[in-house]
Scaffold this motif. Structure first.
Motif, PDB file in Angstrom:
ATOM      1  N   THR A 206       8.848   3.126  -9.401  1.00 14.58           N
ATOM      2  CA  THR A 206       8.550   3.548 -10.773  1.00 14.58           C
ATOM      3  C   THR A 206       7.212   4.282 -10.809  1.00 14.58           C
ATOM      4  N   PRO A 207       7.089   5.348 -11.590  1.00 12.82           N
ATOM      5  CA  PRO A 207       5.810   6.063 -11.671  1.00 12.82           C
ATOM      6  C   PRO A 207       4.652   5.130 -12.035  1.00 12.82           C
ATOM      7  N   LEU A 208       3.535   5.293 -11.355  1.00 15.76           N
ATOM      8  CA  LEU A 208       2.370   4.434 -11.573  1.00 15.76           C
ATOM      9  C   LEU A 208       1.592   4.807 -12.831  1.00 15.76           C
ATOM     10  N   GLN A 209       1.666   6.081 -13.195  1.00 13.58           N
ATOM     11  CA  GLN A 209       0.765   6.627 -14.223  1.00 13.58           C
ATOM     12  C   GLN A 209      -0.675   6.303 -13.863  1.00 13.58           C
ATOM     13  N   GLY A 210      -0.962   6.397 -12.577  1.00 17.04           N
ATOM     14  CA  GLY A 210      -2.296   6.098 -12.084  1.00 17.04           C
ATOM     15  C   GLY A 210      -2.387   6.332 -10.589  1.00 17.04           C
ATOM     16  N   ILE A 211      -3.339   5.638  -9.975  1.00 16.49           N
ATOM     17  CA  ILE A 211      -3.709   5.883  -8.578  1.00 16.49           C
ATOM     18  C   ILE A 211      -3.484   4.640  -7.733  1.00 16.49           C
ATOM     19  N   HIS A 212      -2.945   4.848  -6.531  1.00 18.90           N
ATOM     20  CA  HIS A 212      -2.831   3.786  -5.535  1.00 18.90           C
ATOM     21  C   HIS A 212      -3.640   4.207  -4.311  1.00 18.90           C
ATOM     22  N   ASN A 213      -4.622   3.397  -3.919  1.00 14.43           N
ATOM     23  CA  ASN A 213      -5.473   3.684  -2.771  1.00 14.43           C
ATOM     24  C   ASN A 213      -4.937   3.005  -1.519  1.00 14.43           C
ATOM     25  N   ILE A 214      -4.929   3.742  -0.414  1.00 15.66           N
ATOM     26  CA  ILE A 214      -4.523   3.186   0.871  1.00 15.66           C
ATOM     27  C   ILE A 214      -5.588   3.532   1.909  1.00 15.66           C
ATOM     28  N   ALA A 215      -5.758   2.634   2.884  1.00 16.97           N
ATOM     29  CA  ALA A 215      -6.798   2.829   3.886  1.00 16.97           C
ATOM     30  C   ALA A 215      -6.387   2.178   5.189  1.00 16.97           C
ATOM     31  N   GLY A 216      -7.018   2.622   6.270  1.00 16.66           N
ATOM     32  CA  GLY A 216      -6.826   1.966   7.549  1.00 16.66           C
ATOM     33  C   GLY A 216      -7.471   0.590   7.549  1.00 16.66           C
TER      34      GLY A 216
END
Length: 245
Positions: free
Chosen positions: A175-185
């Protein structure tokens, strides 16, 4: 679902297409090589026709002051074509901390891309990733001079391209987040130390010299390019990625 993966033949795009197809979806890669030009608009409407989701993985050909125009024009064309086609979700890949480094033209341009998407007519998700492990060689080359590589102590949290692609595909199918998802190592390194680790693993005799004025990342203040508490940590460790290469 049907996905129009624009920039779908590149490093991340090709992996996203493969991941979505393996999940039982129909992912169609589009790029200049398939006749789609996001700046002029040529082929864009045909590319997104019938798609449920647009995944935009295109990138500016330069990191300089020309990059804002690329992202502005390409987003306008894709959003308008997506609106006409009834697309229900628009996904963009961006950079962790991108809005915290206004000194860099490219980061300002990516921030503009995010702003255009958020103000647009289509529900959206933004996946922000830390620096790709695959880009470390390029970073080393920027400030290499003979037997010396100059690098700042900027904190970096490298992530493997495959882990980025997995996260983008997962976001696109959700589903669309209408925002931001952060991913990192999973690990944070000072950039100069990351350079030493990389050269040692490859038996490269060059020496890394710490220079906090060297290269693009010298403009970065503090640890803004690392994942914070809200970031999802990817599984691939840098030493394992190096060994696999």
């Amino acid at each position: 679902m049907k996905f129009a993966v624009v920039g779908g033949t590149g490093l991340i795009g090709s992996k996203v297409v493969k991941k979505l197809d393996a999940g039982g979806h129909e992912a169609v890669p589009h790029s200049q090589s398939t006749g789609v030009d996001v700046v002029t608009g040529d082929g864009v409407e045909n590319a997104v026709a019938g798609a449920d989701v647009i995944v935009n993985l295109t990138n500016s050909p330069t990191f300089d002051e020309a990059s804002p125009a690329f992202f502005s024009r390409s987003m306008e064309n894709l959003l308008e074509a997506g609106r006409k086609a009834g697309v229900r979700h628009f996904v963009v890949l961006s950079i962790v901390g991108v809005d915290q480094v206004p000194e860099l033209d490219y980061y300002r341009a990516k921030t503009l891309q995010e702003e255009i998407l958020a103000a647009g007519p289509i529900p959206y998700s933004i996946v922000r990733a830390t620096q790709f492990m695959e880009f470390v060689d390029s970073i080393l080359s920027w400030t290499a001079d003979g037997d010396t590589v100059r690098l700042p102590t900027t904190p970096i949290q490298p992530i493997a391209a495959q882990d980025v692609a997995d996260a983008v595909a997962e976001a696109a199918a959700a589903t669309p987040l209408q925002g931001i998802h952060n991913i990192a190592g999973p690990e944070v390194f000072a950039l100069d130390e990351l350079g030493r680790i990389t050269l040692a693993a490859r038996s490269d005799s060059r020496t890394v010299t710490t220079d906090d004025t060297a290269g693009m990342f010298a403009a970065v203040r503090g640890d803004v390019l690392t994942g914070k508490a809200d970031a999802s940590l990817a599984p691939t460790r840098y030493a394992d990625w190096l060994a696999s290469r």
